[in-house]
Design an enzyme around this catalytic site. Sequence first.
Site, short mmCIF file in Angstrom:
data_model
loop_
_atom_site.label_atom_id
_atom_site.label_comp_id
_atom_site.label_asym_id
_atom_site.label_seq_id
_atom_site.Cartn_x
_atom_site.Cartn_y
_atom_site.Cartn_z
N GLU A 163 0.87 -1.22 0.00
CA GLU A 163 0.06 0.19 0.07
C GLU A 163 0.72 1.21 0.11
OE1 GLU A 163 -3.00 -0.07 3.00
OE2 GLU A 163 -3.68 -1.97 2.34
N GLU A 367 -4.84 -8.56 1.23
CA GLU A 367 -5.78 -8.15 2.27
C GLU A 367 -7.31 -8.07 2.02
OE1 GLU A 367 -4.15 -4.99 4.24
OE2 GLU A 367 -2.14 -5.47 4.32
O1 IFM Z 1 -3.82 -3.05 9.25
C1 IFM Z 1 -3.87 -2.35 8.16
C2 IFM Z 1 -2.60 -3.09 7.32
O2 IFM Z 1 -1.46 -2.76 7.68
C3 IFM Z 1 -2.79 -2.37 5.80
N1 IFM Z 1 -4.02 -2.45 5.22
C4 IFM Z 1 -5.02 -2.07 6.10
C5 IFM Z 1 -5.37 -2.91 7.25
C6 IFM Z 1 -6.52 -2.20 7.94
O3 IFM Z 1 -6.52 -0.97 8.20
#
Ligand code: IFM
Length: 462
Positions: A163, A367
Amino acid sequence: MRIPSGFLLGAATASYQIEGAVAEDGRGPSIWDTFCRTPGRVHDGDTGDVADDHYHRLEQDLDLMARLGLEAYRFSVAWPRVVPDGRGAVNRRGLDFYSRLVDGLLQRGIRPVATLYHWDLPQALQDRGGWLERDTASALADYAAVVADELGDRVHTWTTLNEPWCSAYLGHGNGVHAPGLVGRVEPLVAVHHLNLAHGLAVQALRARVVADAQVSLTLNLHVFRPDGPTGRDALRKVESLANEVFLGPVLEGRYPDAVLETTRDVTDWAFVRDGDLAQIHQPLDVLGVNYYNTNRVRLWDGTGARQQSDGHGRSAGSAWPGAEDVEFLEQPGPHTEMGWNIDPAGLTELLTGLHARFPELPLLITENGAAFPDTVADDGRVHDDDRVDYVRRHLRAVLDAVDAGADVRGYFLWSLMDNFEWAYGYSKRFGIVRVDYDTLERTPKDSALWYADLIRSRDLGT
Ligand code: IFM
């Protein structure tokens, strides 16, 4: 609905969020150690000093993953543990930890998926300018080489950055993430240096990892929904900043016109040097996609208070340089505890859209998951039906995209266990395993038991 064979079901975490042991075995400080110690930055003054104490509980956590039947585990390597000053001396004890982790996964039949950079930049590099400094990109490539020399024979999939949108815009735009800077041009400088770091790291990995290892980048691509007559114009602006500024250079070798137009009064992009785009535009084996929610946007007409529900907190600065006139509207519920709306259809749209545009590029959900206000019931368990429902609906959305032709290779649930949720500290729980922050005891929630069953049966129901 059946999970296709070969489609990986795993779970994800990140180093600073779970490891703790921030001053042990030669680890250097990271920007998040510094940020956490800056009053008012992190909820309740929480820090990652102990987190889930994963560093000391590695074997127990590996056994937990095996009990759940995870097919793959996505973790991140802490740069300050491996190269404490960001550049130069390598910390053998840091590398040993990740080597033990990878071996422990393989012994249990779990595929290791490693992220090189999940936001814990060595503080020493920040002291020299961090992501505003071009040299940080080559420092990441050098660090990538060190990690690949150690783990390159055993890791299944590599992700360079997690990200970069958050690193650039939340770290340098609205300042809600470390290093906490507020600026307009700064996030775009950081974007470019992160893109360059990605490209250089891909090359460092390719030269070292086994031939069948997959090399990728993980993006939190945003799905925007236009609202009213100005919705389309608003969407073009924010989409350029959130998605195109990464997809363009990484997958097409250019910063798209929409990016240059949106940022016209912010920067002329003179920091992009000849040859940079060729370095960034490296072939990828798979693209990592993180997905949580959608945003509804329109242009602010200049009257009344501007709505700013972009889901990433408020501050004096903006995470949208050049698109400050875009309103982020409150979305109808239901919402997770983060205030993020639940919109699985957005994931199907995102995946099918990516597939239509990059038909040769496999996709991986690196994710997806949800924070809910879990409670421990009298029977000692966490009956998190809301999380089961969220994950089930999003997995169905992924399978819908697969049915429509998208080449999606797997799904990583965020997160294996409750952990440090950045500026929210420990106040938001994303885990399928509960962590008691007093005793550090781990208790699988109902969602973990459900996920374990799903991995066994590969049947998502009707
Ligand atoms: O916890 C975070 C992660 O580190 C990166 N993506 C989003 C998740 C939730 O906010």
